[in-house]
Design a protein around this motif. Sequence first.
Motif, PDB file in Angstrom:
ATOM      1  N   TRP A  35       0.838  -1.194   0.000  1.00  0.00           N
ATOM      2  CA  TRP A  35       0.000   0.000   0.000  1.00  0.00           C
ATOM      3  C   TRP A  35       0.880   1.253   0.000  1.00  0.00           C
ATOM      4  O   TRP A  35       0.666   2.173  -0.787  1.00  0.00           O
ATOM      5  N   GLU A  45      -4.611   2.809  -8.786  1.00  0.00           N
ATOM      6  CA  GLU A  45      -5.057   1.468  -9.188  1.00  0.00           C
ATOM      7  C   GLU A  45      -4.275   0.385  -8.447  1.00  0.00           C
ATOM      8  O   GLU A  45      -4.857  -0.621  -8.025  1.00  0.00           O
ATOM      9  N   LEU A  48      -5.622   0.240  -4.924  1.00  0.00           N
ATOM     10  CA  LEU A  48      -6.915  -0.434  -4.840  1.00  0.00           C
ATOM     11  C   LEU A  48      -6.769  -1.948  -4.864  1.00  0.00           C
ATOM     12  O   LEU A  48      -7.601  -2.660  -4.288  1.00  0.00           O
ATOM     13  N   LYS A  49      -5.722  -2.470  -5.488  1.00  0.00           N
ATOM     14  CA  LYS A  49      -5.488  -3.914  -5.517  1.00  0.00           C
ATOM     15  C   LYS A  49      -5.092  -4.454  -4.151  1.00  0.00           C
ATOM     16  O   LYS A  49      -5.193  -5.652  -3.905  1.00  0.00           O
ATOM     17  N   TYR A  51      -6.490  -3.180  -1.309  1.00  0.00           N
ATOM     18  CA  TYR A  51      -7.715  -3.128  -0.513  1.00  0.00           C
ATOM     19  C   TYR A  51      -8.652  -4.261  -0.929  1.00  0.00           C
ATOM     20  O   TYR A  51      -8.751  -4.592  -2.115  1.00  0.00           O
ATOM     21  N   PRO A  53     -12.304  -5.651  -1.882  1.00  0.00           N
ATOM     22  CA  PRO A  53     -13.350  -4.934  -2.626  1.00  0.00           C
ATOM     23  C   PRO A  53     -14.365  -4.229  -1.726  1.00  0.00           C
ATOM     24  O   PRO A  53     -14.917  -3.200  -2.098  1.00  0.00           O
ATOM     25  N   GLY A  68     -15.866   0.511   0.031  1.00  0.00           N
ATOM     26  CA  GLY A  68     -15.760  -0.065  -1.300  1.00  0.00           C
ATOM     27  C   GLY A  68     -14.768   0.650  -2.192  1.00  0.00           C
ATOM     28  O   GLY A  68     -14.327   1.776  -1.917  1.00  0.00           O
ATOM     29  N   ALA A  69     -14.419  -0.022  -3.284  1.00  0.00           N
ATOM     30  CA  ALA A  69     -13.372   0.450  -4.186  1.00  0.00           C
ATOM     31  C   ALA A  69     -13.669   1.823  -4.783  1.00  0.00           C
ATOM     32  O   ALA A  69     -12.776   2.678  -4.862  1.00  0.00           O
ATOM     33  N   GLU A  70     -14.896   2.059  -5.203  1.00  0.00           N
ATOM     34  CA  GLU A  70     -15.202   3.351  -5.846  1.00  0.00           C
ATOM     35  C   GLU A  70     -15.085   4.511  -4.863  1.00  0.00           C
ATOM     36  O   GLU A  70     -14.574   5.576  -5.209  1.00  0.00           O
ATOM     37  N   ARG A  73     -11.374   5.001  -4.286  1.00  0.00           N
ATOM     38  CA  ARG A  73     -10.796   5.660  -5.468  1.00  0.00           C
ATOM     39  C   ARG A  73     -11.101   7.169  -5.418  1.00  0.00           C
ATOM     40  O   ARG A  73     -10.231   7.996  -5.663  1.00  0.00           O
TER      41      ARG A  73
END
Length: 141
Positions: A35, A45, A48-49, A51, A53, A68-70, A73
């Motif tokens: 991280w 990106e 996020l991999k 974390y 989902p 969540g991912a969004e 992000r």
Amino acid sequence: MFRLAQILLASLVVFVPTMSMAGPAEDAAAAVDRWAAAYSANDVEAMLKVYAPDAILQGTSEPQINVGAEAIRKYFRGLPNSGNKVTIQERQMVVINETTALGLGFYTFRQPARFSFLVVKRGNDWLIAHHHSSSIPKGRP
């Protein structure tokens, strides 16, 4: 007798699977390191991999809880090409069980902050399920 011992030893070497020397603390710490490397590379990106989902982020710079991912992000939307870096100064890993560990410590972005990461094993991957970051209270040396 010596020949039998040699055969038994050779059989153990061949048939016993090689075991990793890393345990949950080291594997979870490696996820935190991934991280930090992705953050310092300004690569959302790649972050996020690391974390899960359905991860939860309670960040330093915004008051809401990001789920969540969004949402994560969106929280890091200003990171790409920012030149921002993070350095972990101190970290303690607490193993909860074989698939869960808690990382606590201090890191520095533009200013020092404290963190906690709940890291879980999902399949073969160690992922951040919860990340909390906050300013350090006055009085810490």
